[in-house]
Design a protein around this motif. Structure first.
Motif, PDB file in Angstrom:
ATOM      1  N   GLN A 376     -10.070  19.885  24.401  1.00 33.54           N
ATOM      2  CA  GLN A 376      -9.909  21.343  24.413  1.00 33.54           C
ATOM      3  C   GLN A 376      -8.980  21.807  23.295  1.00 33.54           C
ATOM      4  N   TYR A 377      -7.977  21.001  22.989  1.00 24.75           N
ATOM      5  CA  TYR A 377      -7.079  21.354  21.881  1.00 24.75           C
ATOM      6  C   TYR A 377      -7.853  21.385  20.566  1.00 24.75           C
ATOM      7  N   ALA A 378      -8.757  20.436  20.376  1.00 27.66           N
ATOM      8  CA  ALA A 378      -9.584  20.435  19.163  1.00 27.66           C
ATOM      9  C   ALA A 378     -10.478  21.673  19.140  1.00 27.66           C
ATOM     10  N   ASP A 379     -11.052  22.029  20.288  1.00 31.83           N
ATOM     11  CA  ASP A 379     -11.866  23.249  20.369  1.00 31.83           C
ATOM     12  C   ASP A 379     -11.035  24.477  20.013  1.00 31.83           C
ATOM     13  N   ALA A 380      -9.789  24.508  20.508  1.00 32.93           N
ATOM     14  CA  ALA A 380      -8.912  25.648  20.248  1.00 32.93           C
ATOM     15  C   ALA A 380      -8.573  25.763  18.761  1.00 32.93           C
ATOM     16  N   GLY A 385      -9.840  28.997  13.799  1.00 35.11           N
ATOM     17  CA  GLY A 385     -10.132  28.913  12.373  1.00 35.11           C
ATOM     18  C   GLY A 385      -9.334  27.866  11.622  1.00 35.11           C
ATOM     19  N   LYS A 386      -8.636  26.986  12.318  1.00 36.41           N
ATOM     20  CA  LYS A 386      -7.822  25.944  11.669  1.00 36.41           C
ATOM     21  C   LYS A 386      -8.670  24.673  11.516  1.00 36.41           C
ATOM     22  N   VAL A 387      -9.651  24.775  10.626  1.00 28.34           N
ATOM     23  CA  VAL A 387     -10.650  23.709  10.507  1.00 28.34           C
ATOM     24  C   VAL A 387     -10.047  22.428   9.939  1.00 28.34           C
ATOM     25  N   GLU A 388      -9.246  22.532   8.890  1.00 28.52           N
ATOM     26  CA  GLU A 388      -8.674  21.324   8.280  1.00 28.52           C
ATOM     27  C   GLU A 388      -7.727  20.621   9.251  1.00 28.52           C
ATOM     28  N   GLU A 389      -6.943  21.414   9.994  1.00 22.59           N
ATOM     29  CA  GLU A 389      -6.037  20.822  10.983  1.00 22.59           C
ATOM     30  C   GLU A 389      -6.837  20.141  12.099  1.00 22.59           C
ATOM     31  N   ALA A 390      -7.946  20.772  12.495  1.00 26.25           N
ATOM     32  CA  ALA A 390      -8.810  20.176  13.518  1.00 26.25           C
ATOM     33  C   ALA A 390      -9.405  18.865  13.019  1.00 26.25           C
ATOM     34  N   THR A 391      -9.791  18.822  11.760  1.00 24.67           N
ATOM     35  CA  THR A 391     -10.366  17.597  11.189  1.00 24.67           C
ATOM     36  C   THR A 391      -9.349  16.459  11.207  1.00 24.67           C
ATOM     37  N   ARG A 392      -8.116  16.753  10.750  1.00 26.73           N
ATOM     38  CA  ARG A 392      -7.087  15.711  10.742  1.00 26.73           C
ATOM     39  C   ARG A 392      -6.818  15.201  12.163  1.00 26.73           C
ATOM     40  N   TYR A 393      -6.710  16.130  13.100  1.00 24.80           N
ATOM     41  CA  TYR A 393      -6.440  15.756  14.486  1.00 24.80           C
ATOM     42  C   TYR A 393      -7.568  14.875  15.044  1.00 24.80           C
ATOM     43  N   GLN A 409     -18.720  14.297  18.165  1.00 28.93           N
ATOM     44  CA  GLN A 409     -19.455  15.561  18.070  1.00 28.93           C
ATOM     45  C   GLN A 409     -18.564  16.669  17.506  1.00 28.93           C
ATOM     46  N   LEU A 410     -17.331  16.747  18.012  1.00 27.07           N
ATOM     47  CA  LEU A 410     -16.405  17.758  17.517  1.00 27.07           C
ATOM     48  C   LEU A 410     -16.061  17.529  16.051  1.00 27.07           C
ATOM     49  N   LEU A 411     -15.895  16.251  15.696  1.00 26.24           N
ATOM     50  CA  LEU A 411     -15.587  15.945  14.295  1.00 26.24           C
ATOM     51  C   LEU A 411     -16.748  16.366  13.395  1.00 26.24           C
ATOM     52  N   ALA A 412     -17.983  16.149  13.871  1.00 31.07           N
ATOM     53  CA  ALA A 412     -19.156  16.586  13.109  1.00 31.07           C
ATOM     54  C   ALA A 412     -19.138  18.104  12.922  1.00 31.07           C
ATOM     55  N   LYS A 413     -18.694  18.813  13.948  1.00 33.98           N
ATOM     56  CA  LYS A 413     -18.613  20.272  13.879  1.00 33.98           C
ATOM     57  C   LYS A 413     -17.610  20.724  12.818  1.00 33.98           C
ATOM     58  N   THR A 414     -16.478  20.035  12.746  1.00 34.96           N
ATOM     59  CA  THR A 414     -15.478  20.408  11.737  1.00 34.96           C
ATOM     60  C   THR A 414     -15.995  20.104  10.334  1.00 34.96           C
ATOM     61  N   TYR A 415     -16.682  18.972  10.171  1.00 39.44           N
ATOM     62  CA  TYR A 415     -17.233  18.645   8.851  1.00 39.44           C
ATOM     63  C   TYR A 415     -18.279  19.682   8.435  1.00 39.44           C
ATOM     64  N   ALA A 416     -19.095  20.135   9.403  1.00 34.85           N
ATOM     65  CA  ALA A 416     -20.116  21.148   9.091  1.00 34.85           C
ATOM     66  C   ALA A 416     -19.453  22.438   8.621  1.00 34.85           C
ATOM     67  N   ALA A 417     -18.350  22.806   9.275  1.00 36.10           N
ATOM     68  CA  ALA A 417     -17.642  24.028   8.889  1.00 36.10           C
ATOM     69  C   ALA A 417     -17.052  23.921   7.489  1.00 36.10           C
TER      70      ALA A 417
END
Length: 481
Positions: A376-380, A385-393, A409-417
């Motif tokens: 959920q933290y990654a979703d948040a 809009g903190k895509v780079e921070e989400a990717t690192r996490y 799946q979430l990591l794929a979402k951040t890469y797509a963004a």
């Protein structure tokens, strides 16, 4: 002991490998309940049972894994290597944690005594053949199979009487081990007889509706008498059910049938449950209604119901009722996760994204072991809009928890963004591979190879992973012949 015989025919390491292969197929089944709160509860609960009698892990110290499948039949089953499943209907039928503990402890007993390994050892065949039969048996178990023993034995043509004799011995031994686990974990051992007895009564009243658990775990008069005799030798223990038990049962009721009619039936059940005297039951009913509101896309109504659950928990227990819980329960990961689900719901105003991130950040620090809250933290982060921070996490998370498809799946979402197409497909490939979908994973790797941003390093990783998955695919095809 029964479980110690013919150990040389199936090593503990091979037993674990079989279990892991079967789990890949089960995780790809749409009825596998990949629900973080339910998985966390079952593994915390089951882990406490195992910890009460650590020797059940065996000489290789297996890590047990407990999971749920969506099914309206009352059943549970064990797989090789410490994987134990419980049907959603059985979770709902268990009226107390002692009753649920009786079922899980019994299945732990099957694993601890290596009953499946013994049955496989008797086949004296190449391990690939039993694996194919076990995969089929595990998936068929939702229609009434336990520990793959019945389906597997029938597939090898063993005599029916021999199967029954082995089954009775194994059941008695699993009863004995399960009874010991329950007692040492502090549960009321009469829960075992209470649960089995209620199912047996139901089967006498409705002979055509015999619970699957009784079909796969035949209850003889001798077994029941033996359990009752053991109970008489034990001091009575009273243990209040946890709030998590009631909350997880509410989740299972909603997730068991997510159709329009299924949600309407669950809603009616929860409204009736609101009239019960127990605080935890009332709070769980409000929690279930909040979950239904989210399913219907109404986060405002979900918040109303969630606040009502909080209000109920803040009240002292009714006079004359037994409760070992304090008037205000300690911070609870399942409740916190629901509140984050409401914050992260699609129909929330844009300003809610920053609040969701602040609360998710605080929650992950408060509950560092909760995998659901970590996701959920990654979703948040993404929602804010903190895509780079989400990717690192998420890159850190997948290194720590490599076997979680949702993280990939979430990591794929951040890469797509970020427009990183090759990495997006590589992450999706890992997610599919972990879910048992080898062909889909190979397709994603092929897309990654064709991506314009695939460099030398990415191509090397793609080639290596493709070889691994192709080899796994060949083994799977060979096993199912």
């Amino acid at each position: 002991m029964l479980g110690d015989t013919e150990r040389q025919d199936l090593s503990p390491l091979m037993e674990r490998k079989l279990g892991e292969e079967i789990m890949r197929d089960i995780r790809g089944d749409p009825d596998y309940l990949d629900d973080a709160p339910i998985l966390e509860y079952l593994n915390n609960f089951g882990g406490a049972l195992v910890a009460a009698r650590p020797e059940v892990r065996g000489e290789t110290s297996f890590d047990f894994f407990f999971f749920a499948v969506r099914d309206k039949q009352l059943n549970a089953f064990a797989l090789p290597g410490g994987f134990i499943a419980v049907h959603s209907a059985l979770m709902l039928a268990a009226q107390s944690e002692a009753e649920l503990a009786s079922v899980l402890s019994h299945e732990i007993g099957h694993v601890a005594q290596r009953h499946i390994a013994r049955m496989l050892g008797q086949q004296r065949q190449d391990a690939l053949i039993p694996l194919a039969a076990l995969v089929l048996a595990a998936l068929a178990s939702r229609a009434g199979g336990d520990a793959a023993i019945g389906v597997f034995s029938a597939g090898q043509g063993l005599q029916i009487q021999r199967q029954l004799n082995f089954g009775r011995d194994a059941e008695r031994e699993a009863d004995r081990i399960g009874f010991q686990i329950m007692g040492e974990a502090g549960f009321d051992t009469s829960g075992m007889v209470a649960f089995f007895g209620r199912m047996q009564s139901a089967s006498r009243s409705y002979s055509d509706l015999t619970p699957a658990y009784l079909q796969t775990h035949p209850l003889t008069t001798e077994r029941i008498a033996d359990i009752q005799a053991r109970i008489r030798e034990q001091p009575y223990k009273q243990r209040a059910d946890s709030l998590d038990f009631q909350l997880v049962r509410a989740r299972a009721r909603v997730l068991q049938d997510e159709s329009g009619q299924g949600l309407a039936d669950a809603e009616m059940f929860f409204k009736i449950q609101l009239e019960q005297p127990g605080r935890f039951q009332q709070a769980a009913a409000q929690y279930g209604l909040a979950m239904i509101a989210l399913k219907k896309g109404d986060p405002r109504q979900a918040q109303v119901r969630f606040d009502a659950a909080r209000d109920v928990l803040g009240k002292p227990p009714a006079a004359g009722t037994f409760s070992a819980a304090p008037p205000t329960p300690a911070p609870n990961a399942i409740l916190t996760g629901m509140e984050l689900d409401i914050r992260l719901a699609p129909n929330q105003p844009a300003a809610m994204a920053q609040r969701a991130l602040r609360e998710a950040d605080a929650a992950r620090l408060r509950f560092p072991l909760s995998r659901g809250i970590a996701q959920q933290y990654a979703d948040a982060l993404l929602g804010a809009g903190k895509v780079e921070e989400a990717t690192r996490y998420l890159r850190d998370q997948v290194q720590l928890y490599r076997d979680e498809p949702k993280l990939h799946q979430l990591l794929a979402k951040t890469y797509a963004a970020q427009g990183k197409i090759a990495l997006q497909h590589m992450a999706l490939a890992e997610s599919y591979a972990l879910s048992g979908a080898s062909l889909a994973a190979l397709d994603q790797l092929d897309l990654a190879r064709k991506a314009s941003d695939a460099g030398f390093y990415e191509m090397a990783v793609i080639d290596a992973r493709e070889r691994e998955l192709q080899e796994r695919r060949r083994e799977q095809l060979k096993e199912k012949k």
